[in-house]
Motif scaffolding. Structure first.
Motif, PDB file in Angstrom:
ATOM      1  N   PHE A   9       0.825  -1.203   0.000  1.00 10.80           N
ATOM      2  CA  PHE A   9       0.000   0.000   0.000  1.00 10.80           C
ATOM      3  C   PHE A   9       0.861   1.256   0.000  1.00 10.80           C
ATOM      4  N   ASP A  10       0.415   2.249  -0.728  1.00 12.58           N
ATOM      5  CA  ASP A  10       0.828   3.614  -0.462  1.00 12.58           C
ATOM      6  C   ASP A  10       0.090   4.002   0.825  1.00 12.58           C
ATOM      7  N   ILE A  11       0.509   5.066   1.475  1.00 11.99           N
ATOM      8  CA  ILE A  11      -0.144   5.435   2.728  1.00 11.99           C
ATOM      9  C   ILE A  11      -1.061   6.647   2.577  1.00 11.99           C
ATOM     10  N   THR A  12      -0.491   7.790   2.171  1.00 13.28           N
ATOM     11  CA  THR A  12      -1.275   9.022   2.145  1.00 13.28           C
ATOM     12  C   THR A  12      -2.332   8.972   1.050  1.00 13.28           C
ATOM     13  N   ASN A  13      -3.561   9.241   1.427  1.00 14.44           N
ATOM     14  CA  ASN A  13      -4.726   9.234   0.540  1.00 14.44           C
ATOM     15  C   ASN A  13      -5.082   7.828   0.040  1.00 14.44           C
ATOM     16  N   THR A  14      -4.509   6.830   0.680  1.00 15.99           N
ATOM     17  CA  THR A  14      -4.884   5.438   0.425  1.00 15.99           C
ATOM     18  C   THR A  14      -5.366   4.793   1.718  1.00 15.99           C
ATOM     19  N   ILE A  15      -4.540   4.894   2.770  1.00 16.55           N
ATOM     20  CA  ILE A  15      -4.889   4.376   4.094  1.00 16.55           C
ATOM     21  C   ILE A  15      -5.240   5.512   5.054  1.00 16.55           C
ATOM     22  N   ILE A  16      -4.503   6.618   4.953  1.00 12.76           N
ATOM     23  CA  ILE A  16      -4.754   7.776   5.814  1.00 12.76           C
ATOM     24  C   ILE A  16      -4.862   9.032   4.959  1.00 12.76           C
ATOM     25  N   ARG A  17      -5.302  10.102   5.585  1.00 14.33           N
ATOM     26  CA  ARG A  17      -5.245  11.427   4.949  1.00 14.33           C
ATOM     27  C   ARG A  17      -4.924  12.438   6.040  1.00 14.33           C
ATOM     28  N   TRP A  18      -4.394  13.579   5.627  1.00 15.95           N
ATOM     29  CA  TRP A  18      -4.125  14.646   6.588  1.00 15.95           C
ATOM     30  C   TRP A  18      -5.436  15.273   7.013  1.00 15.95           C
ATOM     31  N   ARG A  19      -5.516  15.664   8.266  1.00 13.00           N
ATOM     32  CA  ARG A  19      -6.757  16.213   8.811  1.00 13.00           C
ATOM     33  C   ARG A  19      -7.151  17.514   8.120  1.00 13.00           C
ATOM     34  N   VAL A  20      -6.169  18.340   7.816  1.00 15.43           N
ATOM     35  CA  VAL A  20      -6.414  19.591   7.100  1.00 15.43           C
ATOM     36  C   VAL A  20      -5.340  19.725   6.031  1.00 15.43           C
ATOM     37  N   PRO A  21      -5.558  20.527   4.979  1.00 16.66           N
ATOM     38  CA  PRO A  21      -4.506  20.752   3.988  1.00 16.66           C
ATOM     39  C   PRO A  21      -3.221  21.231   4.655  1.00 16.66           C
ATOM     40  N   VAL A  22      -2.089  20.840   4.082  1.00 17.84           N
ATOM     41  CA  VAL A  22      -0.797  21.122   4.706  1.00 17.84           C
ATOM     42  C   VAL A  22      -0.610  22.612   4.981  1.00 17.84           C
ATOM     43  N   GLY A  23      -0.947  23.454   4.015  1.00 13.54           N
ATOM     44  CA  GLY A  23      -0.782  24.892   4.213  1.00 13.54           C
ATOM     45  C   GLY A  23      -1.611  25.432   5.360  1.00 13.54           C
TER      46      GLY A  23
END
Length: 260
Positions: A9-23
Motif C-alpha cells: 500500500f501507499d499510505i497518504t490518501n490510500t490508508i490515511i489522509r491529513w486532517r487539514v490541507p498542509v498549508g
C-alpha cells in the motif's frame, strides 16, 4: 486458483489522509509563533515549493548529504519566504522543528480513511502478507504506530531509509524480496497513477488505483484500466480476496492440525 500472496500500500490518501490541507496546518502552527498567514496562500506556496525542492533534492536529500529534518527545515523556510514572511532565523527554526514533530504524531496530523482498518484486518485473516511502500521519511514508522496501524504490516518501506523512491522499480522489487514472492503474486494499491499504478505494473505486479474522481481519471489517463480504479479501499477488497493464493493457508492449517 488465486495467485496473490502479497498486497502493498501507499499510505497518504490510500490508508490515511491529513486532517487539514498542509498549508492550513502550517498556518495554524505558525500563529503560535506570532506569524499570521493566509492559509490558502501558504498552501499554494507549499505545493509550489515542494515540487521545486523535491526536484533539486530528491527523496528528502538523502543523496545530497541532508538529513530529513534539514530537508524539511529548508522547505519550511522557502514556503514562508515565498509569501513574503520575514521572520528571524531562530523563530523559523523553532517553527520548522514544531512542524516536523507534529507530522510524526498521527493523532495530531492524520486520520485513518474509512474502511481501512476493516480491509487490512480482512486481508490479514485471508493469509496475505501486507506491506507499505511510501515516499516518506523515517517518521512513517512512528506515524503508523501512533495510529495503531503497524500491527497490520509485515514490513514498512520508507523511501528515505532505503535510498529508493517511487516510481523506481527497485523499491517495488525490494518489497517482493522482503515478502519472498514473485511479481505476479503481488498487488499494489495507491492513489497516484504514475508513482503507484504504472510503477507497480512495470515490475509485473497487479495494481489498483484509488481515486474518488474515477470518471475524470480514467478519461484523462487512457492507459489506466478502468477495472483497476476504485473510489476507496473498500472497493478493491472483493477483487483482491477473490484472487488470494490459499495454498499457503491450507498448508498452515494442515501443519497446525498435525501438531494437535
Amino acid at each position: 486458483m488465486g495467485v496473490l500472496r502479497l498486497v502493498t500500500f501507499d499510505i497518504t490518501n490510500t490508508i490515511i489522509r491529513w486532517r487539514v490541507p498542509v498549508g492550513h496546518h502550517y498556518a495554524g502552527v505558525a500563529r503560535r509563533f506570532g506569524i499570521e498567514s493566509n492559509e490558502d496562500e501558504l498552501h499554494s506556496s507549499f505545493a509550489r515549493n515542494w515540487r521545486r525542492h523535491w526536484h533539486e533534492f530528491p527523496n528528502y536529500g538523502v543523496e545530497n548529504g541532508l538529513s530529513t529534518r534539514e530537508w524539511w527545515d529548508r522547505l519550511v523556510f522557502r514556503t514562508f519566504k515565498d509569501v513574503n514572511h520575514v521572520v528571524d532565523e531562530e523563530t523559523m527554526k523553532r517553527l520548522a522543528r514544531e512542524l516536523y514533530r507534529s507530522y510524526e504524531d498521527g493523532n495530531t496530523a492524520a486520520q485513518i480513511l474509512p474502511n481501512s482498518v476493516r480491509v487490512l484486518s480482512d486481508f490479514k485473516k485471508a493469509g496475505l502478507k501486507l506491506g507499505v511502500i511510501s515516499n516518506f521519511d523515517e517518521r512513517l514508522h512512528t506515524l503508523l504506530s501512533s495510529l495503531n496501524l503497524s500491527q497490520y504490516f509485515d514490513f514498512v518501506i520508507a523511501s528515505s531509509e532505503e535510498r529508493l523512491c517511487k516510481p523506481s522499480p527497485e523499491i517495488f522489487e525490494l518489497a517482493l524480496r522482503k515478502a519472498d514472492v514473485d511479481a505476479h503474486q503481488g498487488a499494489h494499491i495507491g492513489d497516484n497513477p504514475f508513482l503507484d499504478y504504472h510503477a507497480a505494473k512495470f515490475v509485473g505486479m497487479h495494481a489498483y488505483l484509488i481515486n474518488q474522481k474515477i470518471k475524470s481519471v480514467t478519461e484523462t489517463l487512457h492507459d489506466v484500466d478502468k477495472k483497476d480504479v476504485f473510489s476507496d479501499i473498500a472497493g478493491v477488497e472483493g477483487h483482491v480476496l477473490e484472487n488470494v493464493d490459499v495454498s499457503d493457508m491450507n498448508a498452515k492449517d494442515k501443519r497446525e492440525s498435525d501438531e494437535q
